[in-house]
Design an enzyme around this catalytic site. Structure first.
Site, PDB file in Angstrom:
ATOM      1  N   SER A 134       0.844  -1.195   0.000  1.00  0.00           N
ATOM      2  CA  SER A 134       0.000   0.000   0.000  1.00  0.00           C
ATOM      3  C   SER A 134       0.876   1.240   0.000  1.00  0.00           C
ATOM      4  O   SER A 134       2.021   1.214   0.461  1.00  0.00           O
ATOM      5  CB  SER A 134      -0.903  -0.001   1.240  1.00  0.00           C
ATOM      6  OG  SER A 134      -1.569   1.231   1.396  1.00  0.00           O
ATOM      7  N   TYR A 156      -2.233  -1.147  10.327  1.00  0.00           N
ATOM      8  CA  TYR A 156      -2.294  -1.442   8.894  1.00  0.00           C
ATOM      9  C   TYR A 156      -1.042  -0.927   8.191  1.00  0.00           C
ATOM     10  O   TYR A 156      -0.397  -1.649   7.432  1.00  0.00           O
ATOM     11  CB  TYR A 156      -3.542  -0.818   8.286  1.00  0.00           C
ATOM     12  CG  TYR A 156      -3.714  -1.103   6.807  1.00  0.00           C
ATOM     13  CD1 TYR A 156      -4.253  -2.318   6.381  1.00  0.00           C
ATOM     14  CD2 TYR A 156      -3.325  -0.174   5.842  1.00  0.00           C
ATOM     15  CE1 TYR A 156      -4.408  -2.587   5.031  1.00  0.00           C
ATOM     16  CE2 TYR A 156      -3.471  -0.444   4.490  1.00  0.00           C
ATOM     17  CZ  TYR A 156      -4.004  -1.645   4.092  1.00  0.00           C
ATOM     18  OH  TYR A 156      -4.149  -1.918   2.751  1.00  0.00           O
TER      19      TYR A 156
END
Length: 308
Positions: A134, A156
């Site tokens: 990401s 995350y």
């Protein structure tokens, strides 16, 4: 398995000659990972590609202070593109005693790779690992001293930076055995995970702004089709020819044209190697714990059998 079965049915409609099989796997459960690996080894003699895509962002919350500060700053586009300073999560501990985001987004995949080595590393054969990372993967969110991120609120981001680190280390340890690892970023894609961050009415309000921002940053891919661009592109390349320190980004221009852009990752190789060693140590501990639990269960079953 319902979603997997639905996906299989859809694929068979468009590709009726395809041979598709399903394996139950919960990367959040250590036992499930090992059982799935054994099932794959029973079915197949070789693996060409392993796509490590499972990921969660539990209880995502928006920092209103971070949002307002970023909205009126020169970093507004970067804030929307990466979520830096914007997103926090509330993690929890699994039944295996591990942080849920860490084990789901990274460690379960690591154990799967380790157990599937006989199928992935074969003489004269090249195999490939592909990680979904990401643009939210930030070095500032990761710490070797707390690599499960039990003390932070950006689990995350930490887990995605950890996957970048691990990919670099895997190349260092496995390239000579024919196994290569690459990292992709799908860009900002509107999926169920994304829509879960904010109420639906908010996305309705800002969607026109996001389409406008795409004129300035091509990381706003927005649709799953566009977000899959880098993954598709990688499938057409020779794994050994790819840059092991690059993250391959799906990009969509303001005119809607898709392309793949490699960018160097902010990775320190010494940190990557130290992290790899910590994962091996953790693997050893969880294997011993699982073996001890299985031995206790076997002993209990034997005791019940004796007293019947």
């Amino acid at each position: 398995m319902q979603r997997a079965k639905a996906a299989k049915s859809a694929l068979l409609v468009s590709h009726p000659d395809a041979d598709i099989s399903l394996v139950r796997l919960d990367v959040c459960s250590i036992k499930s990972v090992f059982e799935a690996a054994e099932e794959v080894k029973r079915r197949y003699e070789r693996l060409d590609r392993l796509y490590l895509n499972a990921g969660i962002m539990p209880n995502p919350q928006i920092s209103l202070k971070g949002f307002m500060n970023g909205l009126f700053s020169r970093n507004v586009i970067s804030m929307f593109a990466t979520g830096e300073g914007l997103l926090t999560q509330q993690d929890r501990v699994t039944s295996d005693g591990l942080q849920e985001v860490f084990v789901t987004n990274l460690f379960g995949h690591f154990l799967l790779i380790r157990d599937l080595q006989p199928l992935l590393c074969q003489p004269g054969h090249v195999s490939q690992l592909v990680w979904t990372s990401s643009s939210n993967a930030r070095r500032s969110a990761f710490s070797l001293g707390d690599f499960q991120h039990s003390q932070g609120v950006e689990s995350y981001s930490s887990s995605k930076y950890a996957s970048d680190l691990l990919s670099v280390s895997l190349n260092r340890h496995y390239n000579t055995r024919g196994l290569y690892s690459s990292v992709i970023c799908p860009g900002l894609v509107m999926t169920n995970l994304t829509y879960g961050i904010l109420p639906s009415f908010f996305w309705t309000l800002i969607m026109p702004i996001m389409w406008l921002i795409r004129l300035f940053t091509n990381t706003f891919t927005l649709t799953p089709y566009n977000g899959a661009e880098a993954l598709f592109w990688l499938s057409t390349q020779k794994p050994e020819a790819l840059d092991p320190r690059a993250k391959y980004h799906s990009m969509t221009s303001g005119l809607g044209n898709n392309y793949t852009l490699p960018r160097k990752m902010d990775i320190d190789e010494e940190m990557a190697e130290a992290f790899y060693e910590k994962l091996l140590q953790l693997e050893n501990r969880v294997r011993k714990k699982l073996k001890s639990e299985e031995d206790e269960l076997d002993a209990y079953r034997s005791y019940l059998h004796q007293i019947e």
